[in-house]
Design a protein around this motif. Sequence first.
Motif, PDB file in Angstrom:
ATOM      1  N   PHE A  34      12.019  42.261  16.003  1.00  0.00           N
ATOM      2  CA  PHE A  34      12.208  43.457  16.841  1.00  0.00           C
ATOM      3  C   PHE A  34      13.219  43.176  17.943  1.00  0.00           C
ATOM      4  N   SER A  35      13.132  41.960  18.513  1.00  0.00           N
ATOM      5  CA  SER A  35      14.056  41.631  19.587  1.00  0.00           C
ATOM      6  C   SER A  35      15.489  41.519  19.061  1.00  0.00           C
ATOM      7  N   GLU A  36      15.660  40.761  17.977  1.00  0.00           N
ATOM      8  CA  GLU A  36      17.027  40.522  17.496  1.00  0.00           C
ATOM      9  C   GLU A  36      17.633  41.770  16.868  1.00  0.00           C
ATOM     10  N   ARG A  37      16.802  42.589  16.211  1.00  0.00           N
ATOM     11  CA  ARG A  37      17.365  43.817  15.637  1.00  0.00           C
ATOM     12  C   ARG A  37      17.803  44.772  16.731  1.00  0.00           C
ATOM     13  N   THR A  88       7.471  38.035  29.017  1.00  0.00           N
ATOM     14  CA  THR A  88       8.797  38.261  28.443  1.00  0.00           C
ATOM     15  C   THR A  88       9.686  39.111  29.343  1.00  0.00           C
ATOM     16  N   LEU A  89       9.055  39.808  30.306  1.00  0.00           N
ATOM     17  CA  LEU A  89       9.824  40.719  31.158  1.00  0.00           C
ATOM     18  C   LEU A  89      11.042  40.072  31.808  1.00  0.00           C
ATOM     19  N   PRO A  90      10.912  38.877  32.409  1.00  0.00           N
ATOM     20  CA  PRO A  90      12.108  38.283  33.033  1.00  0.00           C
ATOM     21  C   PRO A  90      13.243  38.075  32.036  1.00  0.00           C
ATOM     22  N   HIS A  91      12.899  37.725  30.796  1.00  0.00           N
ATOM     23  CA  HIS A  91      13.936  37.537  29.777  1.00  0.00           C
ATOM     24  C   HIS A  91      14.636  38.865  29.497  1.00  0.00           C
ATOM     25  N   ALA A  92      13.829  39.928  29.374  1.00  0.00           N
ATOM     26  CA  ALA A  92      14.410  41.240  29.116  1.00  0.00           C
ATOM     27  C   ALA A  92      15.320  41.646  30.268  1.00  0.00           C
ATOM     28  N   VAL A 212      12.513  43.843  23.000  1.00  0.00           N
ATOM     29  CA  VAL A 212      12.162  42.546  23.577  1.00  0.00           C
ATOM     30  C   VAL A 212      10.680  42.507  23.941  1.00  0.00           C
ATOM     31  N   LEU A 213      10.161  43.601  24.515  1.00  0.00           N
ATOM     32  CA  LEU A 213       8.754  43.579  24.925  1.00  0.00           C
ATOM     33  C   LEU A 213       7.821  43.563  23.714  1.00  0.00           C
ATOM     34  N   ILE A 214       8.202  44.243  22.620  1.00  0.00           N
ATOM     35  CA  ILE A 214       7.390  44.148  21.398  1.00  0.00           C
ATOM     36  C   ILE A 214       7.357  42.695  20.939  1.00  0.00           C
TER      37      ILE A 214
END
Lengths: 326, 385
Positions: A34-37, A88-92, A212-214
Amino acid sequence: MSESTGAWPIIVFLIQQMWYFSIPLLIVALGGMFSERSGVVNIALEGIMVIGAFTSLFLINRLQDTMSGQGLLCLALLAAAVSGTLFTLPHAYASINLRSDQTISGTALNMAAPAIAIYVARTFQENHVQQVMFRNTFRLASAPILGDIPFVGPLLFRNAYLTTYIGFAILIVSYIVLYKTRFGLRLRACGEHPQAADSVGVNVYRTRYAGVLISGALAGIGGLVFVIPTSTDFNATVSGYGFLALAVLIFGQWRPLRIFLAALFFGLMKTIASAYSGVPALKTLPIPSDIYKMAPYAATLAALALTSKRSQAPRASGEPYDQGSR
Amino acid sequence: MDKRGRLSKFGAGLTSAASSAIAILVGLAVGFIILLATNPGQAVRGLGVIVSGGFNGGMKGLGQVLYYATPLILTGLSVGFCFKTGLFNIGSSGQLIVGAFAGIWVGANAAPWIPAPLLWLAALLAATLAGAAWGAIPGLFKSLLNVHEVIACIMCNYIGMYGVNFLIKNSNVYDPLKNQTIDMTRAAIPKAGLDRIFFSLKGRFLDASSVNGGIFIALALAIATSVVLDRTVFGYELKACGLNRFASRYAGINEKRGIFLSLAIAGGLSGAAGGLMYLAPAGGLRINVIETLAAQGFNGIPVALLGLSNPIGIIFSALFVAYIEQGGYYLQRLEYMPEIINIIIAVIIYFSAFALLMRQAVGAARSRLARRSGKRARGREAGRA
């Protein structure tokens, strides 16, 4: 073939074991998908798994005197998903809003996760150890009715965990979301050509946040799913499974069904490597255990060599989207 | 380079130093908050211990900083070199352990052919070459078969780890009682006199640091890497591939050769790190036969990122990480957990991503300013004419 003789019990045993390896890889790799797509590389899967597993197992550790069984497991799964998402929020934020290099924030999360898990465990546990102990009250010896189905019953519904079925559910939902919904189409567009997506009114930033959050929620769940069947304590590590999930994601060509097959392939190899001594035909072969343990990785590399010629990552994955430079 | 170019390069260096300093301050602030949250009474002292880093242990502590920085410089270079080529070398761990085994094996078995004073050098060369060979595998898979380097590197990490375990157990370098490799005193990296500088006295007992001449080798390799990247055609081609693969292919650069060589060189650097770590005298590091990937390989990633993949920057970032890790070691005296240091480093890395942006913003502002002043100067000239 009757159910009690010959190779059948061994096959049943191997398949039951295989789920323990394949399902967490499947869930985490789908998260990465989901993130990479959506266009954001997420190498933090390992760290997110650690945080998801730590939070949920710490919760189990605290609640296990008052609760047990599937209710507690569901609560823990929720905790894993929520903590994974938050972590994951900081990464997003860094990779979407600040358009920074996505490896940097991913590496930061990977580095922070085990440190946080150890620090919190040693500070808050009464005995000041870093291992979080838990009692495994989650195994289903045999699912009612379903466990008695011939052939399929023993393979899927005995000595199993609820998490296995959740893994299948996530696979089906992921497929539908990615290919049959408007959101999925937009997500894929953002990963292939965000400028084009933006020009037809898709909010690239919001869509990437969702992707990213998924991935955070699924990686968090994957961490818990990985630890529960294979251990009774959590020691701030998921043994590199986050990175393996990344490999499964690439092996699976960023597509749900291929990811499933890749996870099955790797899980089966891994099962054979760790349980070969229980298989008479393999035990008698003059192969040392280290070579068996190496086999899943070598086989994956070989399989990749044969299948990667036309491999292509989502085109915009890893590239920050800047609306101003459209 | 004209005066203006030199000045602007200096200015860019200053901004990047300033932005790194900001990232470090934010990291320390987060660390302080964690200290306060765990045990407010000791927090100020705790912060002092973290900031004092290697100085907590006097000269010995400083020696330990150099000792721990040695492999970090090399694995950092290994990862950073590939970043420059647009590749992510996550296989440093496997390259390091394969190199370490080759070094140990040569150190233990080459004695009849190689004069004793040079044994360590032969062993270190073997480690470097074996690491390079191990790095070349994902290089080949990527350039010939289009296998993503990340996945090939991850697989090679595990294959290398299990393979080395197997080889150790079936060779004469195995100590079955301790389940680790044997003593390497005869092929140990020379101390180069550093143990006579970096020690502390415990009564009449000399407590020397583990630092050895390896730090000089690591520094030399960093400088060599810097020269290759910035002063040779080969380095230029590699960086061009990293910046734009398609454009460099169009310009006639052999991109596949670049990918292969870049991963092989990176592997060599990691292999050298393994050699320098494990070619240690009695009481030093040994390869334990356990089924865990070597952590030092992964620690190269944050070092490379903090050093902005610049070889000289990587020297400083490795020294910084080793320095602050020493602070974490001494922090245990105040009954804080040393893991706080990794949290601080993670925060610093995270904010260094912000810092990069800040630098870009400053750079953009400066070029806007330059454009404007250029226009004004042209205007004046036009007026005069």
